[in-house]
Structures are given as C-alpha cells and as structure tokens.
Design an enzyme around this catalytic site. Sequence first.
Site, PDB file in Angstrom:
ATOM      1  N   GLU A 168       0.797  -1.228   0.000  1.00  0.00           N
ATOM      2  CA  GLU A 168       0.000   0.000   0.000  1.00  0.00           C
ATOM      3  C   GLU A 168       0.831   1.280   0.000  1.00  0.00           C
ATOM      4  O   GLU A 168       0.772   2.076   0.957  1.00  0.00           O
ATOM      5  CB  GLU A 168      -0.957   0.012   1.203  1.00  0.00           C
ATOM      6  CG  GLU A 168      -2.035  -1.037   1.102  1.00  0.00           C
ATOM      7  CD  GLU A 168      -3.181  -0.820   2.093  1.00  0.00           C
ATOM      8  OE1 GLU A 168      -3.104   0.100   2.928  1.00  0.00           O
ATOM      9  OE2 GLU A 168      -4.156  -1.571   2.009  1.00  0.00           O
ATOM     10  N   GLU A 363      -5.331  -8.435   0.572  1.00  0.00           N
ATOM     11  CA  GLU A 363      -5.996  -8.094   1.840  1.00  0.00           C
ATOM     12  C   GLU A 363      -7.464  -7.834   1.582  1.00  0.00           C
ATOM     13  O   GLU A 363      -7.816  -7.178   0.601  1.00  0.00           O
ATOM     14  CB  GLU A 363      -5.428  -6.810   2.481  1.00  0.00           C
ATOM     15  CG  GLU A 363      -4.119  -6.971   3.170  1.00  0.00           C
ATOM     16  CD  GLU A 363      -3.629  -5.686   3.838  1.00  0.00           C
ATOM     17  OE1 GLU A 363      -4.458  -4.869   4.301  1.00  0.00           O
ATOM     18  OE2 GLU A 363      -2.400  -5.517   3.876  1.00  0.00           O
TER      19      GLU A 363
HETATM   20  C1  BGC Z   1      -2.979  -2.320   5.843  1.00  0.00           C
HETATM   21  C2  BGC Z   1      -3.043  -3.177   7.083  1.00  0.00           C
HETATM   22  C3  BGC Z   1      -4.162  -2.681   7.974  1.00  0.00           C
HETATM   23  C4  BGC Z   1      -5.463  -2.861   7.230  1.00  0.00           C
HETATM   24  C5  BGC Z   1      -6.693  -2.426   7.994  1.00  0.00           C
HETATM   25  C6  BGC Z   1      -4.308  -1.961   5.276  1.00  0.00           C
HETATM   26  O1  BGC Z   1      -4.315  -0.590   5.038  1.00  0.00           O
HETATM   27  O2  BGC Z   1      -2.144  -2.908   4.880  1.00  0.00           O
HETATM   28  O3  BGC Z   1      -1.792  -3.138   7.696  1.00  0.00           O
HETATM   29  O4  BGC Z   1      -4.188  -3.306   9.206  1.00  0.00           O
HETATM   30  O5  BGC Z   1      -5.433  -2.137   6.041  1.00  0.00           O
HETATM   31  O6  BGC Z   1      -6.668  -1.051   8.222  1.00  0.00           O
END
Ligand code: BGC
Length: 453
Positions: A168, A363
Amino acid sequence: MTTSPLPAFPPGFLWGASASAFQTEGAADAEGKGPSGWDAFAAQGRIKDGADASRGTGFHERYREDVALLAGLGADAFRFSVSWPRVIPGGSGPVNSRGLDFYDRLVDELCAHGITPAPTLYHWDTPLPLDEAGGWLRRETAQRFAEYAAVVADRLADRVPMWITINEPAEVILLGYALGEHAPGKQLLFDALPAAHHQLLAHGLAVQALRAAGADNIGLAVSHSPVRTAGTSDEDRFGAELYDTLTNWMFADPILTGAYPDEDFATLMPGPVAEDLAVISAPLDWYGVNYYQPMLVGAPATDALDDFAGIAMPAELPFGIRRLESEQRTAFDWAVVPDGLRELLVGLRDRFGDRLPPIHITENGCSYDGIDDQRRIAFLDGHLRALHRAIDAGVDVRGYFTWSLTDNIEWVEGASQRFGLVHIDYDTLERTPKASYAWYRDAIAAQRAGSGN
Ligand code: BGC
C-alpha cells in the site's frame, strides 16, 4: 451463521491469510532488531491509549502457534512481512543475521506444514535511521531497499515461492507524508509526491534485485477503492477525480503502464523520471489488490463531515471525503460494500487490459469485536461471492488472502480495532479462534472437496 456454499473457485485457487511484522511480532528490540519509524512514532504517544507494538501479538515467540492455526484452517499460503529494521537495523550497512534467522525459522515452519510463505518486504516499518534522514523523500532510500531485498532473497529464495515488494504505497504517502497521521508524521500535502516516486522506484529496484537473487513470482500489494462522487458540482467532480487519481492510479499506472496517470504528475517528480519509469514498470508475475471499502469524495467540505477514517482533512486539499452510507458498517465505521470488490476488479481489467497480470487479493477483511463474529462471516461470504462474480466476468484472480489471521495492532488505533479470524487476549496473548475461523476453514475445505484438489 449458516451460509449457503460458495460457488466453486477455479482449481488451484490459493486460500490464505495476511499479517504484518509491526502489527504482530512484538520483540521490538530483541535479537539485534533496530527501531523503525513506527516505533519512534509510538514512543511519541501517537498510538491510541499510548500503546506501542513492543509486544504486538507475540508473534515473534509464538509463530509456531500461529502456523498451527493456519494449518488448522487448511490455508494454502500465509502473507507475512519481513521487518526491514530486524534484518538491517541501521537501514544500510551490517546485516543482522539473527534477525534473518527468525524468518528462516518461520519459513521452515510454514513449509513443514505445506503452507506457501508469501513475504512482503515492506509493510511500513522503515528503519528509523532512514526515516530520520528523510525516509522516502530521499532517492537513496529506494537503493537501500533494493539492497535489503537482495539480502532477504539470498537467505530465503530457496524456499519462498511468492514475493511481495511493498504494501500500500498510497497509504504510506497519504497518511505518513501528506497528512502526518502515520509515521513518519510529515504534513507535506502535495510536497509529499517525491516520496511516492521514490517508493515506486524502490519497488522497481527491488523487483530487479529479487530476480537477480533467484526469486520468482513477484508482485506487490496496492490498495484500491472505487471512488464515488459526492454532489454534482464541478468542484465535486474535480475533487473525486483527483482523489481517484492519487489513490488508485498514481501507483498502478506507472507499475502497469510505465506512465503517470497525468503528465503533470510526471513533471513534479524528482530524478530521471523516464528512466525510472522503465525500472518501475518491469513486468510483474501478479498484481496484489487490497480492498476494504469504496470512498465517497467531493469538493472540500467546510464541516465535520470532512474526514478520512476519523482524520480531519486539511482545508487546503482540493477534495473532501464524506461518510459513505451503507446498511452494514464495521466497528471502524467503514461501509460494507462487497460488490465494490467486483466493481474495482472489472475496472482494473478494463483500464489495463493485457497489461494487467493475474491478480491476488492480498488483503480484505473487517474490524468487529467478539468471538462469535457473525458479521465477519457475513462480510467474508459477501466479498467472496463478489470476487467470484469478477472471476465470472473474466478477471483472472488466483488467490485470496484475508486480513487478518489474528487480531493485531491496527496502526494508530492500537489494539482497539480487531480484524482477526483469531482473537488475541492482549494480557495473556492467548489465541482463541472466532466463529469466522471455523467458517473460513469449512469454506476452504468445501472448495477443495469440490475441485478435487
Ligand atoms: C494495511 C493493514 C491494515 C489494514 C486495515 C491496510 O491498510 O495494509 O496493515 O491493518 O489495512 O486497516
């Protein structure tokens, strides 16, 4: 919550979970680890309740327990991150072999359970000496990152079949360099743009270094959010388009097409930009997408509506972020919009065509309290169905890594936002699988049974 079975995903689809070093490892100064910019930020009291990540979830000591939990899930792969200051405490110079030994042990443990290790080399924890020297505002940081990538690959590439350079970059720049809400706490607004270019360059140089060290199957993790326009004025449209460009395309376009989304950006960037873009756009094996929610953006607002996940947006910015209404919301007050995942994937395919490599969702997840986390189950179920619709529409998606295996330190929110399939008791560090853990385990098992894998 009982859900009807998910539609069948393609054979060989990778089922995984994600985590990161700063958020889980703890052991902040163990075995020669140096401080990161985030440790220093925490020491300034910038994390909620004055918390820090010195204990984290205790992953550094308890990684075997977490690998057993992954094995219990039936996960194919685990996305974790390597802490740069654990490996090169000074950011440049001597390598801390005891730091590397930890990842050696972790990779061996994963392999022993038949789980693919998928390390991210940079999940925001810059070695403090580099941050103090200017961090991503300096071109040298990109070079140091490539050297570090080579060190990690030299040690692990014989067993690691999947690599992620950077996580990110847009959030690092927006939150860390433009708004000052994350480490290193700089409030440079548009003067943060050079840091974006250097992170992109770091990615490109790291791809070269990884390949030179024999690593293969390389991607990165980029956040994407469909942007909706709030309001109908020209200022609203301008604000939404600019936000879309800055967060969705400023990183994706250079990486996938070798050009900035707008010539004006290229002229603001430092260094031999055209030469750098050739490095930045070296072909990738896959492209990682992190998705949480769409964003509603318009002209700068003059009232309290104008915030970003609780962060006040400076009035000088030409856009304002509004609260996107939705029936379901997470504990973070984020909108739950599963179809946004399909929408953004189809959008990526339409924008990049043949230039888009196969995708992994690196993610996707939600913050909710409680161990009987029925709303997380509904969230995952909805997003996996949306992902399947994208695959049906012809988008080549190869894997899904939910965020996160366990609860962890949610950056400035500390322990207050829980994203895990597994609950962490922060007093005892005891792990308790939630209802969503069992649901995901059963969903993976059903996919396997269906595909005969
Ligand atoms: C990040 C994580 C974070 C998740 C939830 C992403 O922006 O890569 O490290 O915990 O979102 O906010």
